[in-house]
Scaffold this active site. Structure first.
Site, short mmCIF file in Angstrom:
data_model
loop_
_atom_site.label_atom_id
_atom_site.label_comp_id
_atom_site.label_asym_id
_atom_site.label_seq_id
_atom_site.Cartn_x
_atom_site.Cartn_y
_atom_site.Cartn_z
N GLN A 262 1.43 45.14 -25.27
CA GLN A 262 2.04 45.68 -24.05
C GLN A 262 3.54 45.90 -24.17
O GLN A 262 4.06 46.92 -23.71
CB GLN A 262 1.71 44.76 -22.88
CG GLN A 262 1.88 45.42 -21.55
CD GLN A 262 1.16 44.66 -20.45
OE1 GLN A 262 1.60 43.59 -20.03
NE2 GLN A 262 0.05 45.19 -19.98
N HIS B 46 11.96 42.09 -22.10
CA HIS B 46 11.45 43.46 -22.00
C HIS B 46 12.45 44.46 -22.56
O HIS B 46 12.48 45.61 -22.16
CB HIS B 46 11.11 43.82 -20.55
CG HIS B 46 10.04 42.95 -19.98
ND1 HIS B 46 10.29 41.71 -19.46
CD2 HIS B 46 8.70 43.12 -19.91
CE1 HIS B 46 9.15 41.16 -19.06
NE2 HIS B 46 8.18 41.99 -19.33
N TYR C 14 6.47 40.99 -27.25
CA TYR C 14 5.33 40.07 -27.39
C TYR C 14 4.58 40.28 -28.70
O TYR C 14 3.54 39.69 -28.93
CB TYR C 14 4.39 40.23 -26.19
CG TYR C 14 5.15 40.06 -24.88
CD1 TYR C 14 6.05 39.01 -24.73
CD2 TYR C 14 5.02 40.96 -23.85
CE1 TYR C 14 6.80 38.86 -23.58
CE2 TYR C 14 5.77 40.82 -22.68
CZ TYR C 14 6.66 39.77 -22.56
OH TYR C 14 7.39 39.63 -21.43
N GLU D 212 -2.58 38.69 -28.02
CA GLU D 212 -2.08 39.74 -28.91
C GLU D 212 -2.65 39.64 -30.33
O GLU D 212 -2.95 40.66 -30.96
CB GLU D 212 -0.54 39.71 -28.97
CG GLU D 212 0.15 40.28 -27.72
CD GLU D 212 0.08 39.37 -26.51
OE1 GLU D 212 -0.29 38.18 -26.67
OE2 GLU D 212 0.37 39.83 -25.40
#
Ligand SMILES: Cc1ncc(C[n+]2csc(CCOP(=O)(O)OP(=O)(O)O)c2C)c(N)n1
Length: 789
Positions: A534, A579, A538, A512
């Protein structure tokens, strides 16, 4: 010309050698003088490039117009050698002169040794960077210059391969430019270095990484820093093999002029011709004055090492080389050194005089105004302080104005007027250029629909939007994990790689920080990268580089540089600890200088992207993870519509209570508003739309003026973004004046959101929570009408 092989030199070569010797001496004298200036209190802190002079002269010889540097605080000799730093500017930076004419790197915002060239003109437009030698603006976190370097190098690859861009000769000559990195040997311990090296080899980009190896990171020697105590040995696994990618590795000794010249020439030529990354490991460098002005290296270096420093000082060895080769006699070298010393001193004095003169002008003006107002004691305090700085002036004046409060006279008014104007100047000096000074993000083109506009999945709106943009704008390129082949984990780039090629829509490694770094470097070279992280959870891997580099580039270069990169991600809520996060408070506290968009759906997101692609600010866009499969009407003006940034929107009118929210929770608020309507409560729902900047037209406070009640809802933790919104609405917009009830926030639980639908329900605000909390506010004010549940 290859000097290494020559034993006799002609006049031109001799002059070049003497010029190089002189420059090395000049830079060294500047370092020696710089330390003295700090130790005698004229500057706060000094970190210098002594010991690294020859390597940097060798690097400069290979540096062409249009090339880029991404380096660190030792590179003064290089900057002087490419003609982008005078000794006077060097000292102006040491003193923190706020005039960018005098201190072009940062207008005194960064400490000395943080170099940068001005690639934007006074209007904020790009100059022709191909007519210049360019240095991206340095940052202090060691290794932080690496991710950007990758992007600077990748831009050459992109400009080379994308023939639609060959006419943009202001930015590139068909990708012929090399990006040079510099880093200290100890800082190669940082993950960012390794990530950059690996990615550069994978991407195959013209990047020349120069490691200045003096064996120490302040007091910590190499044995605690680097495997095998050698960065070139450690990296040997990435060494290129014929026919395969990888990195070509070179080594040179930092005191050996001929070897340095040869190796730099070979390495850079190779990188430029083959678009392959190279590493030049420059060993055996000295550090005559130690790490910085904070402390002395005698505490941790041995006597033998310090003696070696003297013997293998690169200027001493260069002199020896020149006399051994009979290029010049020792007396001539001594003369050059003396000349360099005198020049350094003259330029330092000029810098100091100019620095003092502009401050003294303010001191004198303040003294006159104070005397005119009969404030003689305050005036003489300033008069007697020969080293008064603006802080002293402001403190004195502000104190006087506090003392004479309630008194009115033209003399006092003159002081107030002067202070207001000076405050404006200081604002410009220290607080301008956080964002583009054009302030044009409020541009707007309303969305339109045809009578037969289809209902499609939200992700289709984005996919078709990006399709249109890639067709229209050759400078747009998109990349990230899984973005290429499959078109992204949520299919927002579905089919686009097939249509526009691997160069423009590409997969990256899982890295990242360097994904963001790519975006920074590409944007600095006039491209329009859209880098995908993504999942929002993250982003922490990249947050350091977003904060330290991307968000601050315009500010820290005092408007000399920009990187209008778009970082696109998705978050807020789906399933599970990793998530579903929505750490918006942590993010917006970190990235002032970036725009932060939190669109409620993909149509709004597309309109925001369109705005950002026309603008000059870097941005983060957080799409709603649970919004890709929700149905949206396909706009008929997808590519033209522009959502204004910094403008909140009332998405549901109401009269009893204002709810301000954004992103995924906005939809919960709308659902809650429906249920509350059945309970007799009329809720006005405001979509913040962007957190940075937030609601610049005061839509939220206007709503509270009508409803007199305020609820802020988001799914960050308590004290996160909701606290920021509350502060903005109540204090900044003045909604405090309109409140009839205590304002509340509805947030998530303090832990990470638990997995599964039940985990979500018990971790994040639900419709039930919102309905009950809003009802609670109404019940508090009118329990008879709204009895407690
Ligand atoms: C991320 C980060 N950690 C720590 C520091 C403090 N620091 C400044 S310079 C330095 C040593 C760097 O050594 P090296 O990379 O070998 O470069 P040198 O100064 O020796 O040229 C350290 C630890 C910093 N600036 N950034």
């Amino acid at each position: 010309m290859s000097l290494a092989s020559k034993t006799a030199v002609n006049d031109t070569a001799k002059q070049m050698l003497l010029d190089d010797y002189f420059l090395a001496c000049l830079s060294r004298e500047a370092s020696l003088l710089g330390r003295k200036e700090v130790l005698t209190g004229k500057a706060k802190f000094g970190i210098f490039g002594d010991g690294k002079e020859l390597a940097q002269i060798a690097m400069a010889k290979q540096f062409q117009n249009g090339d880029w540097r991404s380096g660190y605080y030792r590179d003064q000799t290089f900057m002087m050698a490419i003609g982008q730093l005078t000794v006077q500017q060097y000292f102006a930076a040491l003193y923190a002169h706020t005039d960018t004419e005098k201190e072009p790197s940062s207008g005194g915002r960064q400490m000395g040794g943080h170099f940068s060239t001005r690639v934007l003109d006074a209007n904020g437009d790009w100059k022709n960077v191909m007519e210049m030698k360019n240095s991206s603006s340095d940052i202090s976190p060691t290794g932080g210059q690496m991710p950007r370097l990758l992007g600077l190098a990748q831009a050459s690859k992109y400009y080379k391969a994308n023939t639609d861009l060959h006419s943009r000769t202001q930015f590139s000559n068909k990708g012929n430019e090399v990006a040079f990195g510099t880093i200290g040997d100890s800082s190669t311990s940082e993950g960012l270095f390794w990530e950059t090296m690996n990615a550069s080899a994978v991407l195959g980009v013209p990047m020349c990484m120069c490691v200045w190896d003096n064996g120490w990171g302040i007091s910590v020697p190499k044995k605690y820093q680097t495997a095998k105590e050698s960065i070139s040995e450690s990296l040997s696994g990435m060494q290129s093999e014929p026919g395969a990618g990888g990195i070509k590795i070179f080594k040179a000794k930092g005191w050996d002029y001929a070897e340095l010249m040869l190796k730099f020439e070979q390495a850079v030529k190779h990188s430029r011709t083959h678009h392959q990354p190279v590493l030049i490991h420059v060993e055996e460098l000295t550090q005559p004055q130690g790490h910085s002005t904070s402390g002395s290296h005698e505490r941790y270096k041995t006597k033998e090492l310090l003696e070696w420093y003297e013997e293998f000082d690169c200027i001493v060895q260069f002199g020896k080389f020149l006399t051994d080769k009979k290029v010049v006699k020792q007396e001539e070298l001594d003369e050059l050194r003396a000349k360099a010393k005198a020049k350094a001193r003259t330029e330092q004095r000029a810098a100091w005089d100019e620095f003092r003169a502009q401050i003294q002008a303010d001191v004198n003006a303040a003294i006159s105004l104070l005397e005119a107002a009969g404030q003689n004691e305050a005036a003489s305090t300033l008069k007697n302080n020969s080293e008064a700085i603006r802080k002293d002036v402001f403190e004195t004046i502000r104190k006087v104005l506090r003392t004479v409060r309630g008194q009115h006279s033209s003399e006092i008014q003159n002081i107030k007027n002067w202070l207001a104007a000076a405050q404006e100047r200081m604002h410009k000096a220290y607080s301008s250029e956080l964002y583009s000074e054009r302030h044009d993000l409020d541009r707007s083109v309303p969305v339109q629909y045809n009578s037969d506009s289809e209902l499609v999945d939200g992700r289709v709106v984005l996919r078709d939007f990006w399709d249109a943009k890639l067709a229209e704008m050759p400078e747009v390129l998109m990349f990230g994990e899984d973005v290429g082949k499959i078109g992204g984990v949520n299919q927002t780039c579905e089919g686009l790689q097939d249509k526009y090629g691997e160069l423009r829509v590409s997969d990256t490694g899982i890295r990242e920080a360097t994904i963001v770094g790519q975006a920074i470097g590409l944007a600095m070279r006039g491209l329009r990268p859209v880098a995908e992280i993504q999942y929002l959870d993250y982003i922490y891997y990249a947050l350091q580089i977003m904060r330290d580099d991307l968000a601050s580039v315009r500010y820290r270069s005092a408007g000399g540089q920009m990187a209008p990169a778009i970082i696109s991600t998705r978050g807020h809520r789906l399933e599970g600890i990793w998530h579903s996060g929505s750490p918006m408070g942590a993010i917006i506290s970190s990235v002032r200088g970036m725009v932060v968009c939190v669109p409620r759906n993909m149509t709004q997101a597309a309109g925001m992207y369109n705005n950002l692609l026309k603008g000059n600010d870097p941005a983060l866009v957080v799409e709603c993870l649970n919004g890709y499969r929700k149905k949206e009407k396909m706009p008929s003006n997808l590519s033209e519509m522009v959502v204004p940034i910094g403008v909140a929107e009332v998405v549901k009118l109401g009269s009893d209570i204002t709810v301000v929210s954004y992103g995924s929770t906005l939809h919960l608020c709308l659902n809650a508003a429906d249920e509350l309507a059945n309970m007799g409560i009329s809720v006005e729902v405001v979509d913040a739309q962007t957190l940075l900047p937030f609601d610049t037209t005061g839509v939220s406070a206007s709503s509270v003026q009508k409803t007199n009640r305020l609820v802020v809802v988001d799914e960050d933790v308590e004290g996160g973004a909701s606290a920021y919104l509350l502060d903005q609405i109540i204090n900044k917009q003045g909604a405090f004046n309109y409140l009839d009830a205590q304002p509340i926030t509805i947030t998530s639980k303090p832990h990470l959101p638990a997995y599964s639908t039940d985990g979500d329900y018990f971790s994040k605000p639900s419709v039930d929570d919102i309905v009950e909390a809003i009802y609670g506010v109404m019940s508090e004010g009118n329990p008879a009408r709204f009895p407690k549940i």
